[in-house]
Motif scaffolding. Structure first.
Motif, PDB file in Angstrom:
ATOM      1  N   LEU A   1       0.867  -1.173   0.000  1.00 49.16           N
ATOM      2  CA  LEU A   1       0.000   0.000   0.000  1.00 49.16           C
ATOM      3  C   LEU A   1       0.907   1.227   0.000  1.00 49.16           C
ATOM      4  CD1 LEU A   1      -3.060   0.288   0.074  1.00 49.16           C
ATOM      5  CD2 LEU A   1      -2.900   0.586   2.525  1.00 49.16           C
ATOM      6  N   THR A   2       1.034   1.856  -1.120  1.00 50.39           N
ATOM      7  CA  THR A   2       1.990   2.918  -1.435  1.00 50.39           C
ATOM      8  C   THR A   2       3.401   2.338  -1.495  1.00 50.39           C
ATOM      9  OG1 THR A   2       2.560   3.772   0.765  1.00 50.39           O
ATOM     10  CG2 THR A   2       0.568   4.646  -0.264  1.00 50.39           C
ATOM     11  N   ALA A   3       4.190   2.901  -2.388  1.00 51.57           N
ATOM     12  CA  ALA A   3       5.539   2.377  -2.619  1.00 51.57           C
ATOM     13  C   ALA A   3       6.611   3.160  -1.877  1.00 51.57           C
ATOM     14  CB  ALA A   3       5.842   2.402  -4.115  1.00 51.57           C
ATOM     15  N   GLY A   4       6.238   4.265  -1.261  1.00 51.16           N
ATOM     16  CA  GLY A   4       7.249   5.097  -0.619  1.00 51.16           C
ATOM     17  C   GLY A   4       7.998   5.915  -1.659  1.00 51.16           C
ATOM     18  N   TYR A   5       9.087   6.518  -1.243  1.00 51.96           N
ATOM     19  CA  TYR A   5       9.861   7.336  -2.176  1.00 51.96           C
ATOM     20  C   TYR A   5      10.736   6.428  -3.043  1.00 51.96           C
ATOM     21  CZ  TYR A   5      13.773   6.804   1.083  1.00 51.96           C
ATOM     22  OH  TYR A   5      14.761   6.292   1.876  1.00 51.96           O
TER      23      TYR A   5
ATOM     24  N   SER B   1       3.124  -1.736   4.111  1.00 51.09           N
ATOM     25  CA  SER B   1       3.318  -0.362   3.654  1.00 51.09           C
ATOM     26  C   SER B   1       4.540   0.227   4.326  1.00 51.09           C
ATOM     27  CB  SER B   1       2.101   0.501   3.983  1.00 51.09           C
ATOM     28  OG  SER B   1       2.301   1.817   3.510  1.00 51.09           O
ATOM     29  N   PHE B   2       5.192   1.135   3.601  1.00 50.97           N
ATOM     30  CA  PHE B   2       6.299   1.901   4.172  1.00 50.97           C
ATOM     31  C   PHE B   2       5.795   3.176   4.832  1.00 50.97           C
ATOM     32  CE2 PHE B   2       8.406  -0.101   0.389  1.00 50.97           C
ATOM     33  CZ  PHE B   2       9.140  -1.012   1.110  1.00 50.97           C
ATOM     34  N   ALA B   3       4.576   3.572   4.511  1.00 48.32           N
ATOM     35  CA  ALA B   3       4.028   4.849   4.984  1.00 48.32           C
ATOM     36  C   ALA B   3       3.501   4.711   6.406  1.00 48.32           C
ATOM     37  CB  ALA B   3       2.916   5.313   4.052  1.00 48.32           C
ATOM     38  N   GLU B   4       4.039   5.510   7.290  1.00 51.06           N
ATOM     39  CA  GLU B   4       3.611   5.472   8.693  1.00 51.06           C
ATOM     40  C   GLU B   4       2.111   5.741   8.823  1.00 51.06           C
ATOM     41  OE1 GLU B   4       4.470   7.881  12.820  1.00 51.06           O
ATOM     42  OE2 GLU B   4       6.058   7.770  11.338  1.00 51.06           O
ATOM     43  N   LEU B   5       1.614   6.693   8.049  1.00 50.93           N
ATOM     44  CA  LEU B   5       0.200   7.044   8.135  1.00 50.93           C
ATOM     45  C   LEU B   5      -0.721   5.940   7.625  1.00 50.93           C
ATOM     46  CD1 LEU B   5       0.360  10.792   7.059  1.00 50.93           C
ATOM     47  CD2 LEU B   5       0.071   9.870   9.361  1.00 50.93           C
ATOM     48  N   ALA B   6      -0.195   4.986   6.879  1.00 45.15           N
ATOM     49  CA  ALA B   6      -1.026   3.909   6.327  1.00 45.15           C
ATOM     50  C   ALA B   6      -1.078   2.676   7.231  1.00 45.15           C
ATOM     51  CB  ALA B   6      -0.507   3.511   4.953  1.00 45.15           C
ATOM     52  N   GLN B   7      -0.351   2.673   8.329  1.00 45.93           N
ATOM     53  CA  GLN B   7      -0.252   1.460   9.142  1.00 45.93           C
ATOM     54  C   GLN B   7      -1.596   1.012   9.734  1.00 45.93           C
ATOM     55  OE1 GLN B   7       2.441  -0.474   8.941  1.00 45.93           O
ATOM     56  NE2 GLN B   7       3.128   1.141   7.564  1.00 45.93           N
ATOM     57  N   GLN B   8      -2.426   1.944  10.152  1.00 44.14           N
ATOM     58  CA  GLN B   8      -3.732   1.556  10.688  1.00 44.14           C
ATOM     59  C   GLN B   8      -4.597   0.940   9.585  1.00 44.14           C
ATOM     60  OE1 GLN B   8      -5.938   4.611  12.719  1.00 44.14           O
ATOM     61  NE2 GLN B   8      -7.523   3.201  13.367  1.00 44.14           N
ATOM     62  N   LEU B   9      -4.550   1.517   8.393  1.00 43.65           N
ATOM     63  CA  LEU B   9      -5.294   0.973   7.264  1.00 43.65           C
ATOM     64  C   LEU B   9      -4.770  -0.417   6.912  1.00 43.65           C
ATOM     65  CD1 LEU B   9      -7.347   1.180   4.969  1.00 43.65           C
ATOM     66  CD2 LEU B   9      -5.645   2.495   3.665  1.00 43.65           C
ATOM     67  N   VAL B  10      -3.476  -0.583   6.892  1.00 42.55           N
ATOM     68  CA  VAL B  10      -2.883  -1.898   6.610  1.00 42.55           C
ATOM     69  C   VAL B  10      -3.346  -2.916   7.647  1.00 42.55           C
ATOM     70  CG1 VAL B  10      -0.714  -3.206   6.542  1.00 42.55           C
ATOM     71  CG2 VAL B  10      -0.888  -1.031   5.341  1.00 42.55           C
ATOM     72  N   ALA B  11      -3.360  -2.529   8.914  1.00 40.61           N
ATOM     73  CA  ALA B  11      -3.804  -3.440   9.973  1.00 40.61           C
ATOM     74  C   ALA B  11      -5.264  -3.851   9.760  1.00 40.61           C
ATOM     75  CB  ALA B  11      -3.628  -2.794  11.344  1.00 40.61           C
TER      76      ALA B  11
ATOM     77  N   LEU C   1      -6.878  -3.915   6.904  1.00 41.19           N
ATOM     78  CA  LEU C   1      -6.942  -4.762   5.716  1.00 41.19           C
ATOM     79  C   LEU C   1      -6.411  -6.166   6.002  1.00 41.19           C
ATOM     80  CD1 LEU C   1      -5.789  -2.082   3.128  1.00 41.19           C
ATOM     81  CD2 LEU C   1      -8.082  -3.109   3.279  1.00 41.19           C
ATOM     82  N   CYS C   2      -5.342  -6.260   6.769  1.00 39.65           N
ATOM     83  CA  CYS C   2      -4.821  -7.578   7.152  1.00 39.65           C
ATOM     84  C   CYS C   2      -5.854  -8.344   7.960  1.00 39.65           C
ATOM     85  CB  CYS C   2      -3.524  -7.438   7.947  1.00 39.65           C
ATOM     86  SG  CYS C   2      -2.096  -6.962   6.960  1.00 39.65           S
ATOM     87  N   ASP C   3      -6.536  -7.651   8.859  1.00 42.40           N
ATOM     88  CA  ASP C   3      -7.586  -8.277   9.651  1.00 42.40           C
ATOM     89  C   ASP C   3      -8.724  -8.747   8.753  1.00 42.40           C
ATOM     90  OD1 ASP C   3      -8.766  -8.892  12.330  1.00 42.40           O
ATOM     91  OD2 ASP C   3     -10.260  -7.425  11.665  1.00 42.40           O
ATOM     92  N   HIS C   4      -9.136  -7.892   7.818  1.00 36.84           N
ATOM     93  CA  HIS C   4     -10.228  -8.230   6.910  1.00 36.84           C
ATOM     94  C   HIS C   4      -9.897  -9.472   6.084  1.00 36.84           C
ATOM     95  CE1 HIS C   4     -13.648  -7.493   4.208  1.00 36.84           C
ATOM     96  NE2 HIS C   4     -12.811  -7.898   3.250  1.00 36.84           N
ATOM     97  N   PHE C   5      -8.680  -9.544   5.564  1.00 37.01           N
ATOM     98  CA  PHE C   5      -8.295 -10.642   4.680  1.00 37.01           C
ATOM     99  C   PHE C   5      -7.639 -11.808   5.424  1.00 37.01           C
ATOM    100  CE2 PHE C   5      -8.717  -7.185   1.615  1.00 37.01           C
ATOM    101  CZ  PHE C   5      -9.493  -7.806   0.649  1.00 37.01           C
ATOM    102  N   GLN C   6      -7.568 -11.692   6.750  1.00 35.58           N
ATOM    103  CA  GLN C   6      -7.004 -12.751   7.578  1.00 35.58           C
ATOM    104  C   GLN C   6      -5.591 -13.152   7.151  1.00 35.58           C
ATOM    105  OE1 GLN C   6      -8.849 -14.121  10.484  1.00 35.58           O
ATOM    106  NE2 GLN C   6      -9.552 -12.077   9.988  1.00 35.58           N
TER     107      GLN C   6
ATOM    108  N   PRO D   1      -1.328 -12.293   8.074  1.00 27.93           N
ATOM    109  CA  PRO D   1      -0.529 -11.774   9.187  1.00 27.93           C
ATOM    110  C   PRO D   1      -0.269 -10.272   9.026  1.00 27.93           C
ATOM    111  CG  PRO D   1       0.459 -13.757   8.259  1.00 27.93           C
ATOM    112  CD  PRO D   1      -0.657 -13.355   7.351  1.00 27.93           C
ATOM    113  N   GLY D   2      -0.263  -9.581  10.154  1.00 33.72           N
ATOM    114  CA  GLY D   2       0.014  -8.147  10.134  1.00 33.72           C
ATOM    115  C   GLY D   2      -0.030  -7.597  11.537  1.00 33.72           C
ATOM    116  N   ASN D   3       0.194  -6.298  11.634  1.00 39.64           N
ATOM    117  CA  ASN D   3       0.113  -5.620  12.931  1.00 39.64           C
ATOM    118  C   ASN D   3      -1.307  -5.660  13.448  1.00 39.64           C
ATOM    119  OD1 ASN D   3       2.816  -4.984  12.784  1.00 39.64           O
ATOM    120  ND2 ASN D   3       2.451  -2.959  11.916  1.00 39.64           N
ATOM    121  N   SER D   4      -1.441  -5.695  14.751  1.00 40.92           N
ATOM    122  CA  SER D   4      -2.771  -5.735  15.356  1.00 40.92           C
ATOM    123  C   SER D   4      -3.420  -4.361  15.285  1.00 40.92           C
ATOM    124  CB  SER D   4      -2.687  -6.190  16.803  1.00 40.92           C
ATOM    125  OG  SER D   4      -1.924  -5.278  17.560  1.00 40.92           O
ATOM    126  N   LEU D   5      -4.740  -4.351  15.388  1.00 35.80           N
ATOM    127  CA  LEU D   5      -5.482  -3.091  15.366  1.00 35.80           C
ATOM    128  C   LEU D   5      -5.288  -2.401  16.655  1.00 35.80           C
ATOM    129  CD1 LEU D   5      -8.657  -4.302  13.529  1.00 35.80           C
ATOM    130  CD2 LEU D   5      -6.979  -2.715  12.682  1.00 35.80           C
TER     131      LEU D   5
END
Length: 111
Positions: free
Chosen positions: A11-15, A88-98, A100-105, A107-111
């Motif tokens: 989710l986003t490629a970063g710089y 994701s490399f984007a700090e602001l996207a980490q909650q969204l990534v969490a 999405l990982c939860d939705h798709f079951q 592994p990822g960071n917890s909510l």
């Protein structure tokens, strides 16, 4: 355990300095999909064969981006036959990534 053949959505490629990560992922035979804005430098990685798919999408508001991301990633899962991770490399996207990982079951960071 090998990562070869695993499907990972970024989710986003970063710089552009992050390019080497995608090149290493390719050497490891990871199947990489990037979701990023139409103007992202990372779109060229698809043309160069470094990644397998680029999905143009603005990810500016994390709450508003959730459902479009779910839809896009569901398409990835259907087209590739599997989904092994969302990162994701984007700090602001980490909650969204969490979320999405939860939705798709996957592994990822917890909510």
């Amino acid at each position: 355990a090998t990562v070869a053949g695993r499907v990972v959505v970024f989710l986003t490629a970063g710089y552009e300095g992050k390019r080497f990560i995608f090149e290493i992922a390719r050497k490891m035979n990871l199947r990489v999909v990037i979701i990023d804005s139409q103007e992202s430098w990372s779109q060229q990685l698809l043309e160069e064969g470094v990644i397998e798919k680029f999905i143009p999408m603005e990810i500016t508001d994390m709450d508003l981006s959730y459902l479009p991301c779910v839809e896009a990633i569901q398409g990835v899962k259907e087209n590739f036959g599997q989904l092994d991770g969302i990162v994701s490399f984007a700090e602001l996207a980490q909650q969204l990534v969490a979320k999405l990982c939860d939705h798709f079951q996957v592994p990822g960071n917890s909510l």
